[in-house]
Design a protein around this motif. Structure first.
Motif, PDB file in Angstrom:
ATOM      1  N   VAL A   1     -14.018 102.666  57.941  1.00 47.21           N
ATOM      2  CA  VAL A   1     -12.614 102.986  58.181  1.00 47.21           C
ATOM      3  C   VAL A   1     -12.330 104.334  57.524  1.00 47.21           C
ATOM      4  N   PHE A   2     -12.202 105.367  58.378  1.00 49.29           N
ATOM      5  CA  PHE A   2     -11.987 106.719  57.907  1.00 49.29           C
ATOM      6  C   PHE A   2     -10.540 107.142  58.147  1.00 49.29           C
ATOM      7  N   PHE A   3     -10.203 108.314  57.625  1.00 55.58           N
ATOM      8  CA  PHE A   3      -8.857 108.865  57.754  1.00 55.58           C
ATOM      9  C   PHE A   3      -8.379 108.833  59.205  1.00 55.58           C
ATOM     10  N   GLU A   4      -9.240 109.237  60.123  1.00 60.51           N
ATOM     11  CA  GLU A   4      -8.868 109.301  61.539  1.00 60.51           C
ATOM     12  C   GLU A   4      -8.521 107.929  62.114  1.00 60.51           C
ATOM     13  N   ASP A   5      -9.037 106.863  61.528  1.00 60.06           N
ATOM     14  CA  ASP A   5      -8.832 105.499  62.036  1.00 60.06           C
ATOM     15  C   ASP A   5      -7.511 104.888  61.586  1.00 60.06           C
ATOM     16  N   ILE A   6      -6.854 105.502  60.631  1.00 65.06           N
ATOM     17  CA  ILE A   6      -5.669 104.910  60.009  1.00 65.06           C
ATOM     18  C   ILE A   6      -4.411 105.504  60.632  1.00 65.06           C
ATOM     19  N   GLU A   7      -3.554 104.644  61.139  1.00 65.45           N
ATOM     20  CA  GLU A   7      -2.322 105.080  61.785  1.00 65.45           C
ATOM     21  C   GLU A   7      -1.130 104.863  60.870  1.00 65.45           C
ATOM     22  N   VAL A   8      -0.169 105.775  60.947  1.00 68.46           N
ATOM     23  CA  VAL A   8       1.094 105.593  60.237  1.00 68.46           C
ATOM     24  C   VAL A   8       1.731 104.314  60.769  1.00 68.46           C
ATOM     25  N   GLY A   9       2.237 103.507  59.867  1.00 63.27           N
ATOM     26  CA  GLY A   9       2.809 102.213  60.223  1.00 63.27           C
ATOM     27  C   GLY A   9       1.836 101.062  60.035  1.00 63.27           C
ATOM     28  N   ARG A  10       0.558 101.374  59.826  1.00 68.85           N
ATOM     29  CA  ARG A  10      -0.446 100.325  59.608  1.00 68.85           C
ATOM     30  C   ARG A  10      -0.061  99.497  58.385  1.00 68.85           C
ATOM     31  N   ILE A  11      -0.158  98.192  58.538  1.00 69.83           N
ATOM     32  CA  ILE A  11       0.102  97.271  57.428  1.00 69.83           C
ATOM     33  C   ILE A  11      -1.117  96.378  57.253  1.00 69.83           C
ATOM     34  N   ASP A  12      -1.644  96.350  56.051  1.00 72.05           N
ATOM     35  CA  ASP A  12      -2.743  95.450  55.705  1.00 72.05           C
ATOM     36  C   ASP A  12      -2.239  94.448  54.680  1.00 72.05           C
ATOM     37  N   ARG A  13      -2.494  93.182  54.922  1.00 70.93           N
ATOM     38  CA  ARG A  13      -2.157  92.109  53.982  1.00 70.93           C
ATOM     39  C   ARG A  13      -3.459  91.462  53.543  1.00 70.93           C
TER      40      ARG A  13
ATOM     41  N   SER B   1      -5.931 117.184  53.888  1.00 68.86           N
ATOM     42  CA  SER B   1      -5.887 118.034  52.712  1.00 68.86           C
ATOM     43  C   SER B   1      -6.150 119.476  53.127  1.00 68.86           C
ATOM     44  N   LYS B   2      -5.337 120.400  52.630  1.00 70.01           N
ATOM     45  CA  LYS B   2      -5.529 121.816  52.931  1.00 70.01           C
ATOM     46  C   LYS B   2      -6.646 122.415  52.084  1.00 70.01           C
ATOM     47  N   SER B   3      -6.818 121.893  50.883  1.00 68.53           N
ATOM     48  CA  SER B   3      -7.809 122.469  49.976  1.00 68.53           C
ATOM     49  C   SER B   3      -9.143 121.728  49.995  1.00 68.53           C
ATOM     50  N   ARG B   4      -9.158 120.504  50.485  1.00 66.73           N
ATOM     51  CA  ARG B   4     -10.380 119.693  50.509  1.00 66.73           C
ATOM     52  C   ARG B   4     -10.556 119.121  51.916  1.00 66.73           C
ATOM     53  N   PRO B   5     -11.225 119.830  52.814  1.00 66.29           N
ATOM     54  CA  PRO B   5     -11.307 119.414  54.213  1.00 66.29           C
ATOM     55  C   PRO B   5     -12.016 118.076  54.437  1.00 66.29           C
ATOM     56  N   GLU B   6     -12.728 117.608  53.450  1.00 68.25           N
ATOM     57  CA  GLU B   6     -13.437 116.328  53.598  1.00 68.25           C
ATOM     58  C   GLU B   6     -12.530 115.120  53.364  1.00 68.25           C
ATOM     59  N   MET B   7     -11.252 115.354  53.032  1.00 69.61           N
ATOM     60  CA  MET B   7     -10.379 114.217  52.747  1.00 69.61           C
ATOM     61  C   MET B   7      -9.009 114.357  53.397  1.00 69.61           C
ATOM     62  N   GLY B   8      -8.415 113.193  53.599  1.00 68.97           N
ATOM     63  CA  GLY B   8      -7.038 113.104  54.036  1.00 68.97           C
ATOM     64  C   GLY B   8      -6.231 112.384  52.981  1.00 68.97           C
ATOM     65  N   LEU B   9      -4.929 112.544  53.043  1.00 68.43           N
ATOM     66  CA  LEU B   9      -4.028 111.902  52.088  1.00 68.43           C
ATOM     67  C   LEU B   9      -3.121 110.937  52.833  1.00 68.43           C
ATOM     68  N   LEU B  10      -2.949 109.763  52.249  1.00 69.75           N
ATOM     69  CA  LEU B  10      -2.081 108.739  52.807  1.00 69.75           C
ATOM     70  C   LEU B  10      -0.960 108.446  51.831  1.00 69.75           C
ATOM     71  N   ASP B  11       0.274 108.486  52.307  1.00 71.07           N
ATOM     72  CA  ASP B  11       1.408 108.015  51.511  1.00 71.07           C
ATOM     73  C   ASP B  11       1.579 106.547  51.862  1.00 71.07           C
ATOM     74  N   GLN B  12       1.451 105.688  50.845  1.00 67.89           N
ATOM     75  CA  GLN B  12       1.418 104.249  51.079  1.00 67.89           C
ATOM     76  C   GLN B  12       2.422 103.528  50.191  1.00 67.89           C
ATOM     77  N   HIS B  13       2.996 102.461  50.725  1.00 65.51           N
ATOM     78  CA  HIS B  13       3.892 101.587  49.965  1.00 65.51           C
ATOM     79  C   HIS B  13       3.155 100.278  49.700  1.00 65.51           C
ATOM     80  N   PHE B  14       3.059  99.925  48.424  1.00 66.13           N
ATOM     81  CA  PHE B  14       2.343  98.720  48.003  1.00 66.13           C
ATOM     82  C   PHE B  14       3.343  97.645  47.577  1.00 66.13           C
ATOM     83  N   THR B  15       3.090  96.428  47.991  1.00 67.35           N
ATOM     84  CA  THR B  15       3.913  95.287  47.594  1.00 67.35           C
ATOM     85  C   THR B  15       2.987  94.177  47.123  1.00 67.35           C
TER      86      THR B  15
END
Length: 151
Positions: free
Chosen positions: A5-17, A114-128
């Motif tokens: 599961v890579f950055f490209e596979d993760i969609e905004v709105g995805r919820i994992d429980r 990431s603009k400075s690290r092309p090998e990574m993406g950043l996810l803003d996530q809400h944890f409950t």
């Protein structure tokens, strides 16, 4: 751990429980004695006289238990996690007690490369984090770092 599961596979709105963490009395006391030695985390009598009413886990311990659930989940699904860049808005909503069973939910709110690290993406996530009664016990917002499939 195979990464699937890579950055490209993760969609905004995805919820994992996920998760199942049984809070043990001995662990509550052990953690508190090392990292948060307040009477309501260490002693039944003192805890009974506090606003908790009984022995309660440290909020920091609740955070550590959530990390254990998250790390296991990431390993189980092959999440290409590269760690985190921090967290915000940490709230301990309800006490966690020995005998509780915790579960987690992560919702992806935004993502960007990431603009400075092309090998990574950043996810803003809400944890409950919830207890066995589906009551929210802790929430926070974090920035996760995830490997991209092809930089």
């Amino acid at each position: 751990m195979a990464q699937g599961v890579f950055f490209e596979d993760i969609e905004v709105g995805r919820i994992d429980r996920f998760g199942h963490y049984e809070v043990r009395r001995e662990e509550v006391i052990d953690f508190a004695s090392k990292y948060d030695p307040q009477p309501f985390h260490l002693d039944d009598e003192a805890a009974a006289k506090s606003h908790f009413g009984r022995l309660a886990a440290s909020g920091w311990h609740t955070g550590a238990m959530s990390m254990a659930m998250m790390a296991k989940f990431f390993a189980d699904v092959g999440y290409a996690s590269m760690g985190g860049a921090g967290l915000d808005q940490l709230r301990w909503v309800k006490p966690v007690y020995p005998g509780d069973t915790l579960t987690m939910e992560i919702e992806v709110k935004a993502k960007r490369r990431s603009k400075s690290r092309p090998e990574m993406g950043l996810l803003d996530q809400h944890f409950t984090v919830r207890n066995q009664h589906d009551e929210v016990v802790m929430t926070y917002v974090a920035t996760g770092l995830v490997k991209v499939r092809e930089p």
